[in-house]
Design an enzyme around this catalytic site. Sequence first.
Site, PDB file in Angstrom:
ATOM      1  CB  CYS A 256      -0.933  -0.081   1.205  1.00 52.64           C
ATOM      2  SG  CYS A 256      -1.041   1.329   2.266  1.00 52.64           S
TER       3      CYS A 256
ATOM      4  CG  HIS B 284      -2.375   5.585   1.167  1.00 45.00           C
ATOM      5  ND1 HIS B 284      -3.539   4.916   0.866  1.00 45.00           N
ATOM      6  CD2 HIS B 284      -2.259   6.574   0.256  1.00 45.00           C
ATOM      7  CE1 HIS B 284      -4.118   5.483  -0.175  1.00 45.00           C
ATOM      8  NE2 HIS B 284      -3.355   6.485  -0.573  1.00 45.00           N
ATOM      9  CG  HIS B 285      -0.498   3.271   5.991  1.00 45.08           C
ATOM     10  ND1 HIS B 285      -1.684   3.173   5.305  1.00 45.08           N
ATOM     11  CD2 HIS B 285      -0.686   4.200   6.957  1.00 45.08           C
ATOM     12  CE1 HIS B 285      -2.575   4.010   5.850  1.00 45.08           C
ATOM     13  NE2 HIS B 285      -2.005   4.650   6.845  1.00 45.08           N
TER      14      HIS B 285
HETATM   15  N1  LIG Z   1      -8.870   3.629  -1.756  1.00 44.32           N
HETATM   16  C1  LIG Z   1      -7.846   2.997  -1.157  1.00 44.32           C
HETATM   17  N2  LIG Z   1      -7.477   3.367   0.053  1.00 44.32           N
HETATM   18  C2  LIG Z   1      -6.450   2.700   0.625  1.00 44.32           C
HETATM   19  C3  LIG Z   1      -5.757   1.678   0.014  1.00 44.32           C
HETATM   20  N3  LIG Z   1      -4.796   1.244   0.862  1.00 44.32           N
HETATM   21  C4  LIG Z   1      -4.928   1.990   1.972  1.00 44.32           C
HETATM   22  N4  LIG Z   1      -5.924   2.894   1.845  1.00 44.32           N
HETATM   23  C5  LIG Z   1      -6.471   3.926   2.724  1.00 44.32           C
HETATM   24  O1  LIG Z   1      -5.727   5.095   2.595  1.00 44.32           O
HETATM   25  C6  LIG Z   1      -6.219   5.974   3.590  1.00 44.32           C
HETATM   26  C7  LIG Z   1      -5.146   6.944   4.003  1.00 44.32           C
HETATM   27  O2  LIG Z   1      -5.823   7.821   4.861  1.00 44.32           O
HETATM   28  P1  LIG Z   1      -5.117   8.942   5.728  1.00 44.32           P
HETATM   29  O3  LIG Z   1      -6.170   9.577   6.585  1.00 44.32           O
HETATM   30  O4  LIG Z   1      -4.312   9.839   4.824  1.00 44.32           O
HETATM   31  O5  LIG Z   1      -4.073   8.104   6.589  1.00 44.32           O
HETATM   32  P2  LIG Z   1      -4.227   7.542   8.071  1.00 44.32           P
HETATM   33  O6  LIG Z   1      -4.351   8.681   9.034  1.00 44.32           O
HETATM   34  O7  LIG Z   1      -3.078   6.612   8.317  1.00 44.32           O
HETATM   35  O8  LIG Z   1      -5.598   6.775   7.991  1.00 44.32           O
HETATM   36  P3  LIG Z   1      -6.164   5.530   8.841  1.00 44.32           P
HETATM   37  O9  LIG Z   1      -5.751   4.283   8.127  1.00 44.32           O
HETATM   38  O10 LIG Z   1      -7.662   5.706   8.811  1.00 44.32           O
HETATM   39  O11 LIG Z   1      -5.579   5.618  10.214  1.00 44.32           O
HETATM   40  C8  LIG Z   1      -6.774   5.086   4.689  1.00 44.32           C
HETATM   41  O12 LIG Z   1      -8.156   5.276   4.752  1.00 44.32           O
HETATM   42  C9  LIG Z   1      -6.439   3.662   4.189  1.00 44.32           C
HETATM   43  O13 LIG Z   1      -7.423   2.720   4.573  1.00 44.32           O
HETATM   44  C10 LIG Z   1      -6.177   1.318  -1.292  1.00 44.32           C
HETATM   45  O14 LIG Z   1      -5.616   0.424  -1.926  1.00 44.32           O
HETATM   46  N5  LIG Z   1      -7.205   1.989  -1.844  1.00 44.32           N
HETATM   47 ZN   LIG Z   2      -2.195   1.652   3.872  1.00 46.55          ZN
END
Ligand SMILES: Nc1nc2c(ncn2[C@@H]2O[C@H](COP(=O)(O)OP(=O)(O)OP(=O)(O)O)[C@@H](O)[C@H]2O)c(=O)[nH]1
Ligand SMILES: [Zn+2]
Length: 194
Positions: A82, A84-85
Amino acid sequence: MTHQHHQVDSARIEKAIREILLAIGEDPDRDGLRATPGRVARAYAEQFAGLGQTPEDVLTTVFEADHEEMVLVKDIEVFSTCEHHLLPFHGVAHVGYIPNEKGQITGLSKLARLVDVYARRPQVQERMTSQIADGLMRVLEPRGVIVVIEAEHMCMTIRGVRKPGAKTTTSAVRGNFRDSDRTRSEAMSLILSR
Ligand SMILES: Nc1nc2c(ncn2[C@@H]2O[C@H](COP(=O)(O)OP(=O)(O)OP(=O)(O)O)[C@@H](O)[C@H]2O)c(=O)[nH]1
Ligand SMILES: [Zn+2]
């Protein structure tokens, strides 16, 4: 060709991982961690190998067969990261297509290789699903493509909302899977039948 690892800048990854270990309050020079930056660099070369590949690299075997009906490979195991993380998400991909009027098909394993071209990158599931569909459309020029991916995201399991078991399903349809409700329903019922 397809087994080659992506050329990552290992020295740079190693430096960064050492920095992260220091930042979390660890001692990067203790026995168990000394080789870790190097291991992570090698792991990233594999995890992100898709960055150095295109669909053309893996859809190498295209041959003609007297078959113009649907070809569907189900339950292709998929591991991605992913974006994002930088945590893993994993699940299964189902990839189907309907050959063109020339009956051009590809090797079944090539569909799984195509999935990996896009899985081995920093990804979001939605984009990966579309990229697989578009790659197959471009190279094989079939009548249509359907890609369905079901995956569980570690970033929703081990941290954050902590909802193990939550599955995300994404789909992409192109060509006659998009145009014809019947064709799409037929594929969906095959995909959903276990
Ligand atoms: N649409 C989508 N979202 C993803 C995917 N992988 C991870 N995410 C989401 O990316 C989002 C990033 O949100 P942020 O609010 O910027 O990050 P965060 O504070 O770590 O969010 P949380 O996971 O809710 O704690 C989260 O809601 C994750 O669940 C993906 O493949 N597709
Ligand atoms: Zn993620």
